[in-house]
Structures are given as C-alpha cells and as structure tokens.
Design a protein around this motif. Structure first.
Motif, short mmCIF file in Angstrom:
data_model
loop_
_atom_site.label_atom_id
_atom_site.label_comp_id
_atom_site.label_asym_id
_atom_site.label_seq_id
_atom_site.Cartn_x
_atom_site.Cartn_y
_atom_site.Cartn_z
N GLY A 82 0.76 -1.01 0.02
CA GLY A 82 0.27 -0.03 0.08
C GLY A 82 0.81 1.33 -0.24
O GLY A 82 1.70 1.32 -0.85
N ASP A 83 0.65 2.07 0.98
CA ASP A 83 1.32 3.42 1.04
C ASP A 83 2.87 3.01 1.74
O ASP A 83 3.58 4.06 2.05
N THR A 84 2.89 2.05 2.43
CA THR A 84 4.28 1.93 3.23
C THR A 84 5.10 1.18 2.47
O THR A 84 5.08 0.08 1.91
#
Length: 268
Positions: free
Chosen positions: A16-18
């Motif tokens: 995801g955004d990680t």
C-alpha cells in the motif's frame, strides 16, 4: 571474478502506502555466509521473500546465480532452500515424513529420495528420532528438522530468516553447528537474518545493516567494528546504523519472539 549467488539492483517493494524496501543494492558472493541485520520492520524479511520468489517480482532486478527471479521463477526456486522465521514443521507427521514431503515437493528423484532424506536427517543429528512425531520434538530439534527440509533438495543457496529465534544458547549453537557442517561439505551459500549479534559476528563473512527499507552499512564484522573504534562491538554498530530509532520495532520484535516460543512449546 567472484561468482554472485544473489544480486539485487535498485529493489523496491511497498505494501500500500508503506514502503518496505527502498532502492536496495546488494550482492552476496557464492560460498559465503552473508548476514542481513536490522530491527523488525527494517525490510529484511520482505527482501528475502522477494529473493526466494515468495513475493511478486519487484521494481528493480534480482538474480540468483545469474537467473532472473522475474523470468525464471521455477529455476530460481530449485536453487534455494528456505527456513522461514515462524516454525513450519507439521507436528502430526514424523520427522522423516516432514522431510520426505519436501523431497517430493522439490522433485528429488524417487529412486534417491529415501537415501537423501536419511542423509539430511543424519546431517542435522535427527536420524535416531526420525520416526517420532515432530510434535514430540523440542524447539531446537524442530529448527534442525526445518533445516533438513530445506537441505533435502541440495540447494546452492540456503536462506535462513531468524533461524534461532526463541532458542536457548545450546540449541542455537546446535543449529549453527549443523549449518556450518553442511556448508563446509557442499560449498553452499548462506543468507541469514538474525537479531543475535554474537551469531553474526562469529559466523558471517560479511554483513549488511538495513533500516527503514534502506541499506545503511556493509562489510565484514571486523571492518564494521573497526569503523567505530577499537573497542566497538557489533551491538554498537547495530545501534549506530539505526540511529537508536528502535522503540517501536523493539516492542514488535519482543512480541514475535514470544509468539515463536509459544509455538515451540506447543510442539514439545
């Protein structure tokens, strides 16, 4: 020119955004024991899972003995033995049955299968208890059983993710004794992650330190210690490499150790 067992070039992976792995360049030489160190959440296991083809091919490039993991997934898998962080042996099967299952999965020829299973069980010191259920084994015996599973296909690269986590010092020494014995006999390359700095200092030819998805330092244990001063330890190197930013990761690491120990106790 030294043959490379593993080569990673600008490797990246995000959940995801990680961002878990952020532009890693890494070479592991054939025949060496290479340690990938860092706090939990640094990106070590994600990197290993990409190398072992357990995660989709990442941006960047990874090769194992010259084979691109994106283009030759099955060919790469045949070169690798993998011992994951969490205990994975089937407690309801005997030690022999556990290893025989992996022999079938990795296409060990049927004619040679039984002798190969006995050979690796003997190599890890479990031949005498091979017909006992794995559920009766101690945590250290389970780790050696998983090592036998990984070795049954005669891999050129053995990948170990926290192979001695949660084990007592005697069991840890036993696991490393077997790893060293097989390596000396076969010339196998070993890529290992560990939180035990004494293990890394004693057994690794070279070490890379990873933090927040990036490699921060690389060299032999002696080189890394010398860079900090004559009395520096590898623990000092670890702290300097991470900038002491370990509070959240350390708590996560403790939880994972406790979970692994509970699993080991359930297995006997």
């Amino acid at each position: 020119m030294t043959e490379l067992a593993v080569s990673c070039t600008d490797v990246r992976h995000a959940f995801g955004d990680t961002v878990a792995v952020d532009g890693v360049d890494l070479d592991v030489r054939a025949g060496e024991v290479f340690g990938l160190l860092g706090p939990n959440g640094a990106g070590k296991t994600t990197t290993i899972r990409m190398i072992t083809t357990l995660l989709p091919s990442p941006p960047g490039r990874i090769t194992v003995f010259g084979r691109d993991v994106a283009k030759g997934t099955m060919a790469v898998r045949r070169l690798i033995g993998y011992v994951p962080q969490q205990l994975s042996a089937d407690a309801t099967l005997t030690g022999r049955e556990n290893v025989a299952l992996f022999a079938r999965l990795f296409d060990v020829p049927r004619r040679a299968r039984a002798s190969k299973v006995d050979e690796v069980l003997d190599a890890v010191g479990l031949l005498d208890v091979a017909d006992r259920q794995a559920g009766t084994y101690s945590g250290g015996m389970i780790r050696r059983l998983e090592l036998a599973q990984a070795l049954v296909s005669a891999p050129r690269l053995l990948v170990l993710d926290e192979p001695t986590i949660g084990l007592d010092p005697i069991a840890r020494a036993g696991v490393w004794e077997r790893i060293q014995q097989v390596r000396e006999e076969t010339g196998m390359t070993v890529l290992v992650t560990t939180h035990y700095m004494a293990e890394a200092d004693e057994f690794c030819d070279r070490i890379a330190l990873m933090h927040k998805g990036k490699l921060t330092d690389m060299g032999t244990p002696a080189e890394l210690r010398a860079a900090l001063g004559p009395d520096a330890t590898l623990d000092d190197v670890f702290r300097a490499s991470t900038g002491g930013d370990l509070e959240g990761d350390a708590a996560k690491g403790l939880r994972e150790v406790r979970a692994t120990r509970r699993t080991a106790r359930r297995l006997g």
